[in-house]
Design a protein around this motif. Structure first.
Motif, PDB file in Angstrom:
ATOM      1  N   GLY A  18       2.113   3.324  11.597  1.00  0.00           N
ATOM      2  CA  GLY A  18       0.939   2.302  11.206  1.00  0.00           C
ATOM      3  C   GLY A  18       1.016   0.931  11.596  1.00  0.00           C
ATOM      4  O   GLY A  18      -0.115   0.365  11.476  1.00  0.00           O
ATOM      5  N   ARG A  19       2.101   0.620  12.303  1.00  0.00           N
ATOM      6  CA  ARG A  19       2.189  -0.810  12.611  1.00  0.00           C
ATOM      7  C   ARG A  19       1.186  -0.954  13.579  1.00  0.00           C
ATOM      8  O   ARG A  19       0.941  -2.332  13.752  1.00  0.00           O
ATOM      9  CB  ARG A  19       3.748  -1.043  12.952  1.00  0.00           C
ATOM     10  N   ALA A  20       1.221  -0.181  14.845  1.00  0.00           N
ATOM     11  CA  ALA A  20       0.054  -0.704  15.700  1.00  0.00           C
ATOM     12  C   ALA A  20      -1.557  -0.124  15.430  1.00  0.00           C
ATOM     13  O   ALA A  20      -2.352  -0.751  15.510  1.00  0.00           O
ATOM     14  CB  ALA A  20       0.463   0.365  17.138  1.00  0.00           C
ATOM     15  N   ALA A  21      -1.436   0.866  14.751  1.00  0.00           N
ATOM     16  CA  ALA A  21      -2.803   1.361  14.062  1.00  0.00           C
ATOM     17  C   ALA A  21      -3.250   0.383  13.140  1.00  0.00           C
ATOM     18  O   ALA A  21      -4.642   0.361  13.462  1.00  0.00           O
ATOM     19  CB  ALA A  21      -2.917   2.647  13.229  1.00  0.00           C
ATOM     20  N   GLY A  22      -2.926  -0.167  12.308  1.00  0.00           N
ATOM     21  CA  GLY A  22      -3.292  -1.447  11.659  1.00  0.00           C
ATOM     22  C   GLY A  22      -4.116  -2.381  12.426  1.00  0.00           C
ATOM     23  O   GLY A  22      -4.918  -2.987  11.899  1.00  0.00           O
TER      24      GLY A  22
ATOM     25  N   LEU B  52      -1.102  -6.311   5.624  1.00  0.00           N
ATOM     26  CA  LEU B  52      -2.586  -6.200   5.315  1.00  0.00           C
ATOM     27  C   LEU B  52      -3.168  -4.756   4.820  1.00  0.00           C
ATOM     28  O   LEU B  52      -3.954  -4.828   3.810  1.00  0.00           O
ATOM     29  CB  LEU B  52      -3.430  -6.979   6.315  1.00  0.00           C
ATOM     30  N   LEU B  53      -2.696  -3.916   5.459  1.00  0.00           N
ATOM     31  CA  LEU B  53      -3.033  -2.619   5.273  1.00  0.00           C
ATOM     32  C   LEU B  53      -2.423  -2.088   3.813  1.00  0.00           C
ATOM     33  O   LEU B  53      -3.298  -1.643   2.881  1.00  0.00           O
ATOM     34  CB  LEU B  53      -2.590  -1.578   6.332  1.00  0.00           C
ATOM     35  N   ALA B  54      -1.426  -2.521   3.676  1.00  0.00           N
ATOM     36  CA  ALA B  54      -0.495  -2.215   2.072  1.00  0.00           C
ATOM     37  C   ALA B  54      -1.194  -2.851   1.329  1.00  0.00           C
ATOM     38  O   ALA B  54      -1.391  -2.380   0.017  1.00  0.00           O
ATOM     39  CB  ALA B  54       0.906  -2.581   2.510  1.00  0.00           C
ATOM     40  N   LEU B  55      -1.439  -4.158   1.495  1.00  0.00           N
ATOM     41  CA  LEU B  55      -2.357  -4.930   0.573  1.00  0.00           C
ATOM     42  C   LEU B  55      -3.685  -4.552   0.139  1.00  0.00           C
ATOM     43  O   LEU B  55      -4.017  -4.573  -1.069  1.00  0.00           O
ATOM     44  CB  LEU B  55      -2.361  -6.431   1.014  1.00  0.00           C
ATOM     45  N   ALA B  56      -4.261  -3.981   1.025  1.00  0.00           N
ATOM     46  CA  ALA B  56      -5.681  -3.438   0.848  1.00  0.00           C
ATOM     47  C   ALA B  56      -5.600  -2.118   0.005  1.00  0.00           C
ATOM     48  O   ALA B  56      -6.299  -1.973  -0.946  1.00  0.00           O
ATOM     49  CB  ALA B  56      -6.265  -3.042   2.260  1.00  0.00           C
ATOM     50  N   VAL B  57      -4.334  -1.282   0.173  1.00  0.00           N
ATOM     51  CA  VAL B  57      -4.244  -0.196  -0.598  1.00  0.00           C
ATOM     52  C   VAL B  57      -4.005  -0.650  -1.987  1.00  0.00           C
ATOM     53  O   VAL B  57      -4.307  -0.115  -2.884  1.00  0.00           O
ATOM     54  CB  VAL B  57      -2.945   0.658  -0.149  1.00  0.00           C
TER      55      VAL B  57
END
Length: 267
Positions: free
Chosen positions: A98-102, A242-247
């Motif tokens: 997910g590091r690039a997909a993010g 940011l993705l983890a924070l959104a989760v």
């Protein structure tokens, strides 16, 4: 959407109903386009992180960092060529957990797309789960994606140090300044706290639970309603935090230039 992530099982039942973007990329790793040609999730279109999700960096690297945000016309054209439309869900995956997909997830949302998710666990979990694989590269009808950047929060060199909870997403040894394999200066932005991207993930490469992520980020003060931003080396892997924070239900801004841009002012 209840989560910015989509599971392998959910995507398997949704193939053909979403726009699927393959953004495989790893710094120093194999070329993503070649990996895509060797096998990809059926229906996916390849999007290149260096040329379509980023602009060319300055030489030497300037205040925009090593992976500047793409020019709007380039990004919009790339999304249309990949078949993306404003009214169709988009799913993004990579082989980097997910590091690039993010990066693609963040950009599409910044341009106003309302339904974008990242495949939890990416290509490796898809393969391990027995997901379908295709080598077919068929012409696709262009999408009608449109939008302009600016929907999401960003900070720059002038105000990044004012953020109450500034998160450095790099590996701990880079944050501490013990090593610096890429940028000309080691260390971190004064006042930043470290939550490296590996902490977002469970052993199988999928994201940790909502409860676990809330605990991890809560420990550094990143809670709902707080003034939070994240950065990394060049603005790419910070989107993983940011993705983890959104989760976890926490809104956070991005410092797109990252450490590579910040250090141009202190060299």
């Amino acid at each position: 959407m209840s989560s910015p992530l989509i599971s392998v099982a959910e995507l398997s039942s949704s193939l053909g109903q979403v726009t699927l973007l393959d953004v495989r990329y790893r710094l120093g790793g194999p070329p993503g386009r070649e990996e895509y040609a060797a096998g990809h999730i059926p229906g996916a279109a390849y999007v290149d992180l260096d040329t379509e999700l980023s602009s060319a960096p300055g030489v030497p690297v300037d205040e925009r960092g090593r992976h500047p945000l793409p020019e709007p016309e380039v990004f919009v054209a790339a999304m249309r060529a990949a078949g993306a439309s404003n009214d169709e869900p988009v799913v993004v995956y990579d082989d980097w957990q997910g590091r690039a997909a993010g990066r693609a997830w963040w950009l599409l949302r910044d341009y106003g797309h309302a339904d974008v998710r990242v495949l939890d666990g990416g290509w490796s979990v898809w393969r391990a789960s027995g997901g379908q694989v295709s080598t077919e590269i068929s012409p696709r009808a262009p999408g009608d994606f449109s939008g302009t950047p600016g929907r999401l929060s960003v900070v720059d060199a002038s105000n990044v140090s004012d953020v109450a909870v500034l998160i450095d997403a790099r590996a701990p040894e880079r944050y501490r300044g013990e090593v610096e394999p890429v940028d000309p200066v080691a260390g971190h932005i004064p006042g930043a706290v470290n939550v490296d991207t590996s902490r977002n993930l469970a052993q199988d490469g999928t994201f940790r639970s909502v409860t676990e992520l809330r605990e991890i980020y809560g420990d550094v003060g990143a809670v709902p309603g707080a003034d939070v931003a994240a950065y990394c080396g060049s603005g790419v892997t910070a989107t993983h935090d940011l993705l983890a924070l959104a989760v976890a239900g926490v809104h956070a801004a991005l410092y797109p230039a990252g450490w590579s841009g910040f250090v141009t002012s202190v060299r």
